[in-house]
Scaffold this motif. Structure first.
Motif, PDB file in Angstrom:
ATOM      1  N   TRP A   1      21.201 -17.688 -15.254  1.00 16.61           N
ATOM      2  CA  TRP A   1      20.038 -18.198 -14.506  1.00 16.61           C
ATOM      3  C   TRP A   1      19.509 -19.733 -14.689  1.00 16.61           C
ATOM      4  N   THR A   2      20.483 -20.505 -15.246  1.00 15.24           N
ATOM      5  CA  THR A   2      20.317 -21.879 -15.218  1.00 15.24           C
ATOM      6  C   THR A   2      21.552 -22.727 -14.950  1.00 15.24           C
ATOM      7  N   SER A   3      22.799 -21.891 -14.987  1.00 19.17           N
ATOM      8  CA  SER A   3      23.894 -22.885 -14.815  1.00 19.17           C
ATOM      9  C   SER A   3      24.545 -22.526 -13.127  1.00 19.17           C
ATOM     10  N   VAL A   4      24.686 -23.791 -12.787  1.00 18.64           N
ATOM     11  CA  VAL A   4      25.342 -23.784 -11.325  1.00 18.64           C
ATOM     12  C   VAL A   4      26.836 -23.183 -11.295  1.00 18.64           C
ATOM     13  N   THR A   5      27.388 -23.560 -12.541  1.00 17.64           N
ATOM     14  CA  THR A   5      28.826 -23.030 -12.139  1.00 17.64           C
ATOM     15  C   THR A   5      29.141 -21.751 -12.906  1.00 17.64           C
ATOM     16  N   PHE A   6      28.051 -21.056 -13.632  1.00 21.23           N
ATOM     17  CA  PHE A   6      28.587 -19.766 -14.333  1.00 21.23           C
ATOM     18  C   PHE A   6      28.160 -18.631 -13.201  1.00 21.23           C
ATOM     19  N   GLY A   7      26.933 -18.873 -12.587  1.00 19.79           N
ATOM     20  CA  GLY A   7      26.655 -17.622 -11.698  1.00 19.79           C
ATOM     21  C   GLY A   7      26.424 -18.018 -10.283  1.00 19.79           C
ATOM     22  N   SER A   8      25.770 -17.178  -9.745  1.00 16.92           N
ATOM     23  CA  SER A   8      25.689 -17.270  -8.072  1.00 16.92           C
ATOM     24  C   SER A   8      24.033 -18.094  -7.554  1.00 16.92           C
ATOM     25  N   CYS A   9      23.558 -18.483  -8.508  1.00 15.53           N
ATOM     26  CA  CYS A   9      22.275 -18.957  -8.544  1.00 15.53           C
ATOM     27  C   CYS A   9      21.305 -18.038  -7.365  1.00 15.53           C
ATOM     28  N   PRO A  10      21.072 -16.995  -8.001  1.00 15.32           N
ATOM     29  CA  PRO A  10      19.976 -16.188  -7.090  1.00 15.32           C
ATOM     30  C   PRO A  10      18.721 -16.618  -7.090  1.00 15.32           C
ATOM     31  N   SER A  11      18.322 -16.978  -6.011  1.00 11.56           N
ATOM     32  CA  SER A  11      16.943 -17.420  -5.747  1.00 11.56           C
ATOM     33  C   SER A  11      16.224 -16.517  -4.655  1.00 11.56           C
ATOM     34  N   LEU A  12      14.833 -16.597  -4.846  1.00  8.46           N
ATOM     35  CA  LEU A  12      13.932 -15.762  -3.750  1.00  8.46           C
ATOM     36  C   LEU A  12      13.896 -16.621  -2.515  1.00  8.46           C
ATOM     37  N   VAL A  13      13.797 -15.762  -1.389  1.00  9.10           N
ATOM     38  CA  VAL A  13      13.593 -16.382  -0.116  1.00  9.10           C
ATOM     39  C   VAL A  13      12.187 -16.311   0.226  1.00  9.10           C
ATOM     40  N   ARG A  14      11.612 -17.630   0.961  1.00  7.67           N
ATOM     41  CA  ARG A  14      10.397 -17.923   1.166  1.00  7.67           C
ATOM     42  C   ARG A  14       9.492 -16.545   1.796  1.00  7.67           C
ATOM     43  N   PRO A  15      10.403 -15.864   2.816  1.00  7.09           N
ATOM     44  CA  PRO A  15       9.366 -14.736   3.349  1.00  7.09           C
ATOM     45  C   PRO A  15       9.007 -13.926   2.263  1.00  7.09           C
ATOM     46  N   PHE A  16       9.699 -13.765   1.451  1.00 12.19           N
ATOM     47  CA  PHE A  16       9.413 -12.823   0.312  1.00 12.19           C
ATOM     48  C   PHE A  16       8.246 -13.319  -0.620  1.00 12.19           C
ATOM     49  N   VAL A  17       8.354 -14.739  -0.989  1.00 14.07           N
ATOM     50  CA  VAL A  17       7.507 -15.201  -1.720  1.00 14.07           C
ATOM     51  C   VAL A  17       6.194 -15.199  -1.018  1.00 14.07           C
ATOM     52  N   HIS A  18       6.071 -15.193   0.274  1.00 14.36           N
ATOM     53  CA  HIS A  18       4.762 -15.161   0.799  1.00 14.36           C
ATOM     54  C   HIS A  18       4.284 -13.471   0.513  1.00 14.36           C
TER      55      HIS A  18
END
Length: 586
Positions: free
Chosen positions: A282-299
């Motif tokens: 959840w913190t490494s750019v090189t280790f994973g796929s950087c999963p992040s919420l999209v803004r429409p869902f945050v809304h």
């Protein structure tokens, strides 16, 4: 800690599984199947199939990832690349079931361990059924001459019935109703899985008319509610010991499972070297796929008074700091919002999103241990939850809403209780009567029932990143949602440094210049122009509105209904052509 035990046990089990290949004059199954200790040792080996970290599905309607999704690229995926047609686990389970008949062990004891074995067979088949659809039902250990090795697949409806039968047996015969350590399969864990299976099957039948099984959907939905009720009657409760601002996230960062809510979790122990790499994920750019919420869902996260954030005038142009104010506390316990802190060198440090990782501007914090010492090495020992009471409540509420039998009382003890835990004060005791047009239009245009819409809102928020995303897409039949742009935060101005966590320090500047001059020290400069210096498309760009960050804007994802099930891998079809390929694949 469990992993070490299971690894030791596995050696004994491998020996047991190969017994019949050894002359009977030399050895028999008696040492394992002739005592309760032997049965326990054998069934402990089944736990090895459970995941040891949160399963991330890139095929999600609310998660962006730093990778091209070949599965959703036109002609980008085929049976040559498919995988998962592996049956080794099933043989181990079936061998136990076939041999657990020694009369020197009391019937109730044998049935207890048979119940555990059949739970794991149901767990195995459910995963396989969700992935491939029709499957061969194999209820006994196969030998090299068994005709089932080259048989055709059985209809998915038969597989679903067989899974349910296994879970019914498990619920009826597993002796432990719950486990304070949350580390063994119990009657209530089996009931929780049944509620998950029956909800999946009932809604899949309802929303996939091509299956021709819509008339039987309600039977499965009722059984989902009934199974959930078994768990609800067992005395579990939502964990609230950390208050509205901390209780939700506390579940996922705890080393010892919080057993008031957790039914089953994989546990770890750093003293024994049994650890995982959660923080790196959840913190490494090189280790994973950087999963992040999209803004429409945050809304979709409600305001604390229980009203939709999207009811506010100008909600679409609010900055990151503004849109995080006065919201459902699960937002601040799922992503880094203003006020988020970490521990570095023993000191508490205000921490903004890391924009090298947060590809949409929303960085996940739900599973991350606070101390930064855990980020770059595999030393995390927080538990990984596989079954918890909150999911069971949502399964119950959704099944009842789909049946049209949800009452105000049902709402209050399920969705209302979850929202109360998150600090929401309004709409907790009566079910909704009006449709939220934003939620409907953005995610579920085919749903007109406000109860179902709100339960889907709640499910996405409460269970975010817990591995249900792709399953929900498939059963609800909303694959088209996966083709939308991955929208991120709203950027009021460019070339202007922003304080994103409201601590008085500038954190990030969104720039359209490849090499901006006069950079402010300590500020991360995120380039959002269309092209890189080599002429390639930039991953971070701006939407047509001129302000919204979009990740991989030029990645075109397409949807075809064949994608609800993966193709049978080509190599397996070569070995057994009778399997047949799933519709639409070749």
């Amino acid at each position: 800690m469990k992993k070490i035990l299971y690894t030791i046990i596995a050696c004994a089990v491998l020996w047991a599984c190969n017994m019949e290949e050894i002359p009977e004059a030399q050895i028999s199954v008696e040492p394992v199947f002739g005592s309760e200790t032997g049965l326990e040792m054998y069934t402990n080996s089944f736990y090895e199939v459970l995941p040891t970290r949160t399963t991330l599905y890139t095929n999600s309607y609310y998660i962006a990832v730093n990778s091209v999704i070949k599965y959703l690229t036109e002609n980008g995926f085929s049976s040559q690349e498919s995988s998962g047609w592996n049956w080794r686990t099933l043989r181990n389970i079936n061998y136990f079931i076939a041999n657990c008949d020694n009369e020197s062990v009391p019937v109730a004891t044998r049935n207890n361990y048979l119940g555990i074995a059949r739970f794991f067979r149901a767990y195995f088949y459910f995963d396989m059924m969700k992935r491939f659809g029709d499957l061969p039902w194999v209820g006994h250990p196969l030998d090299v001459n068994d005709p089932l090795l080259y048989s055709a697949r059985d209809p998915r409806a038969l597989i679903a019935d067989s899974i349910k039968a296994d879970l019914n047996f498990a619920i009826a015969h597993i002796s432990n109703e719950r486990d304070a350590t949350c580390s063994t399969i119990t009657k209530t864990v089996a009931a929780a899985l049944k509620s998950r299976v029956c909800l999946w099957e009932g809604t899949y039948r309802k929303y996939h008319s091509e299956e021709g099984l819509q008339s039987t959907a309600n039977q499965w939905l009722q059984e989902a509610a009934d199974a959930a009720q078994i768990v609800m009657d067992e005395g579990y409760s939502l964990y609230t010991g950390g208050g509205v601002e901390n209780s939700y996230r506390a579940l996922f960062v705890a080393k010892t499972p919080l057993s008031s809510e957790v039914l089953y979790a994989v546990t770890f122990d750093s003293d024994l070297g049994v650890v995982h790499s959660g923080n790196r994920q959840w913190t490494s750019v090189t280790f994973g796929s950087c999963p992040s919420l999209v803004r429409p869902f945050v809304h979709t996260y409600l305001k604390l008074d229980g009203t939709p954030f999207t009811n506010d005038a100008g909600y679409a142009s609010k900055s990151f700091v503004e849109e995080c104010e006065n919201r459902d506390y699960r937002l601040s316990q799922t992503i880094r919002t203003p006020g988020f802190t970490r521990v570095s060198g023993g000191a508490v440090v205000p921490t903004a999103p890391d924009y090298a990782y947060a590809i949409t501007g929303y960085q996940t914090s739900k599973f991350t241990l606070d101390d930064t010492q855990y980020d770059n090495v595999d030393v995390c020992d927080n538990n990984v939850i596989l079954f918890r009471y909150a999911e069971v409540l949502l399964n119950y509420a959704e099944a009842k809403a789909e049946l049209g039998t949800l009452t105000d009382g049902d709402w209050a003890k399920t969705v209302g209780a979850l929202r109360a835990r998150a600090g929401i004060t309004g709409g907790l005791t009566t079910k909704p009567k009006t449709v939220d047009p934003y939620l409907q239009g953005e995610f579920f245009p085919g749903i007109t029932n406000p109860e179902i819409l709100e339960i889907r809102r709640e499910r996405g928020i409460e269970l975010s990143f817990e591995g249900f995303e792709w399953s929900d897409v498939c059963r609800w039949g909303i694959g088209e949602q996966l083709t939308k742009d991955w929208e991120g935060i709203y950027i009021p101005e460019f070339e202007v440094p922003y304080d994103m966590n409201d601590d008085g320090k500038l954190d990030v500047c969104f720039t359209k210049q490849l090499n901006p001059s006069d950079k402010v020290p300590g500020v991360y400069y995120l380039y959002v122009g269309e092209k890189l210096s080599n002429g390639a498309n930039n991953n971070s760009q701006i939407a047509d509105d001129g302000h919204t960050l979009v990740f991989m804007k030029d990645q075109k994802r397409t949807w075809h209904n064949k994608l609800y099930f993966y193709p049978i891998p080509a190599n397996d079809l070569v070995m057994n052509p009778n399997l047949g390929q799933n519709p639409g694949w070749n």
